[in-house]
Design a protein around this motif. Structure first.
Motif, PDB file in Angstrom:
ATOM      1  N   SER A   1       0.827  -1.208   0.000  1.00  0.00           N
ATOM      2  CA  SER A   1       0.000   0.000   0.000  1.00  0.00           C
ATOM      3  C   SER A   1       0.865   1.263   0.000  1.00  0.00           C
ATOM      4  O   SER A   1       0.548   2.244  -0.680  1.00  0.00           O
ATOM      5  CB  SER A   1      -0.928   0.013   1.216  1.00  0.00           C
ATOM      6  N   VAL A   2       1.965   1.252   0.769  1.00  0.00           N
ATOM      7  CA  VAL A   2       2.878   2.401   0.796  1.00  0.00           C
ATOM      8  C   VAL A   2       3.506   2.601  -0.583  1.00  0.00           C
ATOM      9  O   VAL A   2       3.562   3.736  -1.094  1.00  0.00           O
ATOM     10  CB  VAL A   2       3.973   2.213   1.880  1.00  0.00           C
ATOM     11  N   MET A   3       3.958   1.513  -1.208  1.00  0.00           N
ATOM     12  CA  MET A   3       4.557   1.624  -2.541  1.00  0.00           C
ATOM     13  C   MET A   3       3.533   2.095  -3.565  1.00  0.00           C
ATOM     14  O   MET A   3       3.855   2.909  -4.436  1.00  0.00           O
ATOM     15  CB  MET A   3       5.150   0.278  -2.982  1.00  0.00           C
ATOM     16  N   ALA A   4       2.301   1.626  -3.448  1.00  0.00           N
ATOM     17  CA  ALA A   4       1.252   2.071  -4.369  1.00  0.00           C
ATOM     18  C   ALA A   4       1.004   3.570  -4.206  1.00  0.00           C
ATOM     19  O   ALA A   4       0.822   4.293  -5.197  1.00  0.00           O
ATOM     20  CB  ALA A   4      -0.027   1.280  -4.128  1.00  0.00           C
ATOM     21  N   ALA A   5       1.007   4.053  -2.978  1.00  0.00           N
ATOM     22  CA  ALA A   5       0.811   5.481  -2.730  1.00  0.00           C
ATOM     23  C   ALA A   5       1.958   6.300  -3.323  1.00  0.00           C
ATOM     24  O   ALA A   5       1.730   7.357  -3.926  1.00  0.00           O
ATOM     25  CB  ALA A   5       0.690   5.751  -1.236  1.00  0.00           C
ATOM     26  N   ILE A   6       3.170   5.828  -3.177  1.00  0.00           N
ATOM     27  CA  ILE A   6       4.331   6.524  -3.729  1.00  0.00           C
ATOM     28  C   ILE A   6       4.258   6.544  -5.259  1.00  0.00           C
ATOM     29  O   ILE A   6       4.492   7.587  -5.888  1.00  0.00           O
ATOM     30  CB  ILE A   6       5.646   5.869  -3.241  1.00  0.00           C
ATOM     31  N   LEU A   7       3.904   5.425  -5.848  1.00  0.00           N
ATOM     32  CA  LEU A   7       3.795   5.365  -7.310  1.00  0.00           C
ATOM     33  C   LEU A   7       2.639   6.224  -7.825  1.00  0.00           C
ATOM     34  O   LEU A   7       2.742   6.847  -8.885  1.00  0.00           O
ATOM     35  CB  LEU A   7       3.651   3.917  -7.773  1.00  0.00           C
ATOM     36  N   ASP A   8       1.531   6.262  -7.085  1.00  0.00           N
ATOM     37  CA  ASP A   8       0.414   7.138  -7.462  1.00  0.00           C
ATOM     38  C   ASP A   8       0.853   8.596  -7.456  1.00  0.00           C
ATOM     39  O   ASP A   8       0.512   9.364  -8.364  1.00  0.00           O
ATOM     40  CB  ASP A   8      -0.776   6.955  -6.510  1.00  0.00           C
ATOM     41  N   GLU A   9       1.601   8.976  -6.444  1.00  0.00           N
ATOM     42  CA  GLU A   9       2.092  10.355  -6.346  1.00  0.00           C
ATOM     43  C   GLU A   9       3.033  10.666  -7.502  1.00  0.00           C
ATOM     44  O   GLU A   9       2.953  11.745  -8.115  1.00  0.00           O
ATOM     45  CB  GLU A   9       2.798  10.584  -5.010  1.00  0.00           C
ATOM     46  N   ALA A  10       3.918   9.747  -7.818  1.00  0.00           N
ATOM     47  CA  ALA A  10       4.833   9.961  -8.946  1.00  0.00           C
ATOM     48  C   ALA A  10       4.052  10.094 -10.257  1.00  0.00           C
ATOM     49  O   ALA A  10       4.373  10.928 -11.098  1.00  0.00           O
ATOM     50  CB  ALA A  10       5.831   8.810  -9.031  1.00  0.00           C
ATOM     51  N   SER A  11       3.027   9.289 -10.400  1.00  0.00           N
ATOM     52  CA  SER A  11       2.186   9.358 -11.596  1.00  0.00           C
ATOM     53  C   SER A  11       1.464  10.703 -11.689  1.00  0.00           C
ATOM     54  O   SER A  11       1.404  11.312 -12.766  1.00  0.00           O
ATOM     55  CB  SER A  11       1.164   8.224 -11.577  1.00  0.00           C
ATOM     56  N   LEU A  12       0.932  11.194 -10.577  1.00  0.00           N
ATOM     57  CA  LEU A  12       0.257  12.498 -10.569  1.00  0.00           C
ATOM     58  C   LEU A  12       1.227  13.632 -10.899  1.00  0.00           C
ATOM     59  O   LEU A  12       0.879  14.564 -11.636  1.00  0.00           O
ATOM     60  CB  LEU A  12      -0.397  12.748  -9.212  1.00  0.00           C
ATOM     61  N   GLN A  13       2.430  13.555 -10.349  1.00  0.00           N
ATOM     62  CA  GLN A  13       3.421  14.592 -10.641  1.00  0.00           C
ATOM     63  C   GLN A  13       3.811  14.581 -12.114  1.00  0.00           C
ATOM     64  O   GLN A  13       3.916  15.633 -12.743  1.00  0.00           O
ATOM     65  CB  GLN A  13       4.661  14.414  -9.767  1.00  0.00           C
TER      66      GLN A  13
END
Length: 145
Positions: free
Chosen positions: A90-102
């Motif tokens: 879940s933490v990695m998914a959140a980090i990847l989601d943030e990178a995708s949004l940026q």
């Protein structure tokens, strides 16, 4: 520091330069004002796009920090190995989601900037084309007379 009395003198100097170049002063001042207004609109559009991107980045960053903070708390509270793996995922998914949004935000900004520059280049090319056509027409009229 410039005063109101300095402005006409400055415009007189600009008009004198235009006359020296063989351009009519009133027509050139109008063109110059048009160029300044176009540049002002261009910079205003860029500033707005950069401001929107900054706001989106800050909003996304705060949301991601909050989400990752909650997920890390869940990770600390895990008792079984399966729960640890799920929380880490879940933490990695959140980090990847943030990178995708940026990435999406920066892509949108680059597209906006590209559109603004393309518009300015197109307008400038049209203006140059019109000036060339006027000069060519004037030259033809002079030769035919």
């Amino acid at each position: 520091m410039a005063t109101r009395n300095d402005t006409p003198m400055g415009l007189d100097r600009i008009n004198a330069v235009f006359v020296w170049w063989g351009l009519s002063g009133t027509d050139s001042v109008g063109k110059l004002n048009g160029q300044f207004k176009r540049f002002q609109a261009f910079t205003s559009d860029l500033q707005k796009a950069y401001g929107e991107t900054y706001s989106a980045q800050i909003s996304s960053l705060f949301g991601a920090n909050e989400r990752i903070g909650r997920l890390l708390l869940e990770l600390v509270q895990c008792r079984r190995p399966q729960d640890v793996i799920a929380a880490e995922s879940s933490v990695m998914a959140a980090i990847l989601d943030e990178a995708s949004l940026q990435t999406k935000t920066w892509l949108e900004l680059s597209q906006k900037v590209q559109e603004y520059y393309a518009t300015v280049a197109r307008e400038t090319a049209d203006e140059i084309r019109q000036q060339v056509n006027k000069a060519t027409d004037a030259e033809r009229n002079t030769k035919s007379s």
